[in-house]
Design a protein around this motif. Sequence first.
Motif, PDB file in Angstrom:
ATOM      1  N   SER A   1       0.831  -1.194   0.000  1.00 22.33           N
ATOM      2  CA  SER A   1       0.000   0.000   0.000  1.00 22.33           C
ATOM      3  C   SER A   1       0.874   1.257   0.000  1.00 22.33           C
ATOM      4  O   SER A   1       0.622   2.223  -0.730  1.00 22.33           O
ATOM      5  CB  SER A   1      -0.917  -0.014   1.227  1.00 22.33           C
TER       6      SER A   1
ATOM      7  N   ASN B   1       2.489   1.673  -3.298  1.00 25.32           N
ATOM      8  CA  ASN B   1       1.543   2.229  -4.261  1.00 25.32           C
ATOM      9  C   ASN B   1       1.436   3.748  -4.110  1.00 25.32           C
ATOM     10  O   ASN B   1       1.440   4.492  -5.087  1.00 25.32           O
ATOM     11  CB  ASN B   1       0.172   1.602  -4.042  1.00 25.32           C
ATOM     12  N   HIS B   2       1.382   4.161  -2.861  1.00 28.44           N
ATOM     13  CA  HIS B   2       1.335   5.594  -2.588  1.00 28.44           C
ATOM     14  C   HIS B   2       2.577   6.285  -3.158  1.00 28.44           C
ATOM     15  O   HIS B   2       2.492   7.336  -3.799  1.00 28.44           O
ATOM     16  CB  HIS B   2       1.260   5.810  -1.075  1.00 28.44           C
TER      17      HIS B   2
ATOM     18  N   PRO C   1      -5.187   0.444  -7.788  1.00 25.68           N
ATOM     19  CA  PRO C   1      -5.985   0.405  -6.559  1.00 25.68           C
ATOM     20  C   PRO C   1      -5.804  -0.911  -5.790  1.00 25.68           C
ATOM     21  O   PRO C   1      -5.935  -0.922  -4.577  1.00 25.68           O
ATOM     22  CB  PRO C   1      -7.428   0.535  -7.054  1.00 25.68           C
TER      23      PRO C   1
ATOM     24  N   GLU D   1      -3.667  -0.965  -2.729  1.00 20.32           N
ATOM     25  CA  GLU D   1      -4.095  -0.154  -1.588  1.00 20.32           C
ATOM     26  C   GLU D   1      -4.590  -1.024  -0.442  1.00 20.32           C
ATOM     27  O   GLU D   1      -5.261  -2.024  -0.658  1.00 20.32           O
ATOM     28  CB  GLU D   1      -5.271   0.746  -2.001  1.00 20.32           C
ATOM     29  N   SER D   2      -4.271  -0.630   0.760  1.00 18.12           N
ATOM     30  CA  SER D   2      -4.828  -1.292   1.920  1.00 18.12           C
ATOM     31  C   SER D   2      -4.881  -0.306   3.074  1.00 18.12           C
ATOM     32  O   SER D   2      -3.958  -0.182   3.854  1.00 18.12           O
ATOM     33  CB  SER D   2      -3.977  -2.507   2.279  1.00 18.12           C
ATOM     34  N   LYS D   3      -6.004   0.375   3.159  1.00 15.16           N
ATOM     35  CA  LYS D   3      -6.170   1.417   4.175  1.00 15.16           C
ATOM     36  C   LYS D   3      -6.087   0.830   5.573  1.00 15.16           C
ATOM     37  O   LYS D   3      -5.504   1.433   6.481  1.00 15.16           O
ATOM     38  CB  LYS D   3      -7.528   2.111   4.000  1.00 15.16           C
TER      39      LYS D   3
ATOM     40  N   GLU E   1      -2.597   0.185   6.655  1.00 15.53           N
ATOM     41  CA  GLU E   1      -1.902   1.433   6.969  1.00 15.53           C
ATOM     42  C   GLU E   1      -2.313   1.948   8.345  1.00 15.53           C
ATOM     43  O   GLU E   1      -1.476   2.448   9.103  1.00 15.53           O
ATOM     44  CB  GLU E   1      -2.186   2.486   5.884  1.00 15.53           C
TER      45      GLU E   1
END
Length: 932
Positions: free
Chosen positions: A659, A662-663, A762, A765-767, A770
């Motif tokens: 994640s 990716n950011h 996307p 991503e792993s909110k 995080e």
Amino acid sequence: MALRQLEKTYEPKQVEERWYRFWIDQGYFRASTDRSETPYTIVIPPPNITGSLHVGHALNNSLQDILIRWRRMQGRNTLWMPGTDHAGIATQNVVERQLMSEGSTREALGRDAFIKRVWDWKAQSGGTIIQQLKRLGASCDWDRLRFTMDEGLSKAVREVFVRLHEEGLIYRGERLINWCPRCLTALSDIEVEHEDQPGKLYHIRYPLADDPATFLVVATTRPETLLGDTAVAVHPEDPRHAALIGKSVRLPLTGREIPIVGDSILVDREFGTGAVKITPAHDFNDFEAGERHRLPRLTILDHQARLDPVGLRAALVDREIIEAVELLRVNQARPKIEQKLQERGLLVKVEAHKMALGKCYRCKTVVEPYLSPQWFVKIKPLAEPAIKAVEDGRVRLIPEAWTNNYLGWMRDIKDWCISRQIWWGHQIPAWYCRSCNVDAILETAHEGMATTEAQALPKASRKRITILSNAAPLVSRTAPTRCPACGGNDFFQDPDVLDTWFSSALWPFSTLGWPEQTPELKTFYPTSTLVTGLDILFFWVARMIMMGLKFTGEVPFRDVYIHALVRDAEGQKMSKSKGNVIDPLSVMDRYGTDALRFTLASMASPGRDIKLAEERIEGYRNFANKIWNAARFILMHLDGPRDPVPLKERSFADRWIMSRLNHTIGAVNTSLEQYRFDQAASQLYQFIWHEYCDWYLELAKPSLQDKESSEANRTRRTLLESFETLLRLLHPFMPFISEEIWQTVPHEGDSIVTQPYPSPTPDRESKDAEASFATLEQFVTTVRTGRALLNYQPGKKITLYGAAVREDHFASLQQLRPSIEHLSRGTVHLTAIETWPTDKVLRLVTEGISTGLAVEGEVDFESLLQKIQKQHKDNQQETKRLEGKLGNVEFTSKAPPEVIQEHRDRVRTLQQESRLLDSSERQLRTMMPAKD
RNA sequence: GGGCGGAUAGCUCAGUCGGGAGGGAGAGCGCUGCCCUUACAAGGCAGAGGUCACAGGUUCGAUCCCUGUUCCGCCUACCA
């Protein structure tokens, strides 16, 4: 499978040579006109063939290479067009110096032999900078290397010259131009550098012709030029002097009388005495004033800026004065003139006065305004479309702040003097029929001599040819064979060459084959981006835009990225004489090319000069080594299965790093789109060092060390995926180390150079991962702080307690307990604070996450107490501040609800922390050995 | 003279406009303490350090928006 292991430290040198050769051999940098991908083109700002790489080049080309490698990896059909510039004056100077050391001169050699000599020099020494650019890793298409004097580019120059002449945009005329008395050539206005210097203002008496007891006092900074005065001007509305207009004065030191004229443009009533001497042949303002009043022009200086006896005699200067000053340079003649004026009682006073002296940008000699026939480009009609192109955004200047600068200059642009009285360069394609121009072609002592000067010379001393401004040139793409006027066939080519910037102005299209409509021109023009320094915005960028629009109908490039000047660590301009030069070659030797490139990229903040200190480069050398060691670690642990598993099924740490990766990918791409090399570099640095190495690799260790676990498979998978992606992300910035490492990890393809550049997706991503990580980081950092306070050895296993104000934080702690225990080196008990032991536990808290560390052994309770008390105090202060705001009706009624809620939440957390700190403090006191 | 940019930790600089929010101030280097823990001492962990140049204004609230001042750079100009 056994993977290659790496040495313990990164050794750039052999790595760089090896991969650069490989890239060239594979032809990765070659652009093609057959490919269908969207082209991306940069033309290099051609370095001077006499040059060698300095840190400004290094910056300029590092940034271009970053853009080019990035776009190439994105799949664009990229062309980075390389080349060099023939640098007329500079190169001629170099070769002339060589000749001088051999006891020869260019005149002794003759023009053709001299030019051959320059070509020989170029063949031998002119390629230096190209080799140095290769060391920098520049991924230019070297097969297309161009030189401004190549046949193709020379043809473009002739074409442009002829067409502009046909349209009346190039003309020849006798004007006052900037003359370098050392280089013996005309210069354009912008080749003159102005510098404020202390000077003197001389107040001189000019006796009135009909009343010699009365004087008109004029003020001047250049008393020696009065010998060439042809009038004195006063302001027509100046009550002190207006009545004198129409009368005459006796010009001191001469036998001449000159008129007093009224001129409201030239004269500033406020300045000096309100009376100005007019010397039309030696001052730009006076030249114009001379035209307004039809004054004669008397040339009294020769081409070396010496007082010229022929001119002085023509100006009726007193014999005694001529003898005193003839053949002296201006600065030597000035005190003599001052003395003579003094002796004759004509000097009123001399006062200190600062003035801007013009100097030759090549040799720093003081330039002289000099009257001579020259070629000019009528620039206004070319400037207008170039102004428009920037105004309506077809050409973008980045940073935008320079736009106004550009527009201001362009709107006020003056005609461009393009002829140079040197030999090395594009000889002007103009010929003169000898029989039609019998009176206009003079044999003179040197080229470019002023008309009066040339005419006054005795025949015998005329060695070369001066073509007067009334000559009729035949401008043509090729040498004419027959004079259209008289049918004669005896021609003489104009000996002048063109300003080097004239050919540079065509660079974006002449390098692509113009005037032919080549496939290259069709494919790669207009180019995409120009990367350059501010110092040549006017010299080069502006002129390319003008010429590009004129001859191709299109802008030569869409974006102009203007980077800063590189200074030394103290902010001083680097110069050889100051000895503060950082030599990029030596830097590359010592720290590696990647370190230099990364440093320059990271410091390229817009609108600010770069103060470069070597420690910075060393820091990024360390960064390269950090990456290297991360690679070693990864290679050590990659053995074993690493089958693909969907990201959702991988560990928290895996999902977290993907994640974050990716950011970072998103941020780096965005930054590059905006030419924010500094941001991109710091994002890479931050991510690689402080997220990937500091946290992820540590989190990954437990499962990697248990090779048999199914967890290990997934971790190895993530390790490889993330690292390989990271290398690609890094490659434009650090091409060598990224290739070297990439080649050792499992990969597909032959070279990282041609691999796709990462773009954000996307599914990485792993909110939630995080968010969990933030809790883990908070807990672990607090524990480490506690360990440091308690003086525990890093490896010491300890008993820990954990709790959190918020449910979700507590849940994260529970879920991540194995990771937390690994990173904290202890056994963690996650229970409510009330259940923690009430003795021998140090309680700490940050952001609502509480930790307890079992206290053992010798402990400095005093400093612990201080630490807790300080935090407690800060905590209470902040609480008070927030409560104050919340108690303010103005705030609660007008601030947005989210902000109010946030304040309330913070107060609650702070209060809970405060309670814990309270109990922590009490406990500490009970643990403390009783004092006294 | 005109124009532009800058002033934030000891140093070098981000952050302000517009996806880093006008509301708890960041990084790198340096510094301090502890540690040669098998990727890395070119390293690890922790820490100290800031009236965001000054004065006003707008706002519930300003490092950030507005005005002015001071200092420092750069570009440009014909004040002889």
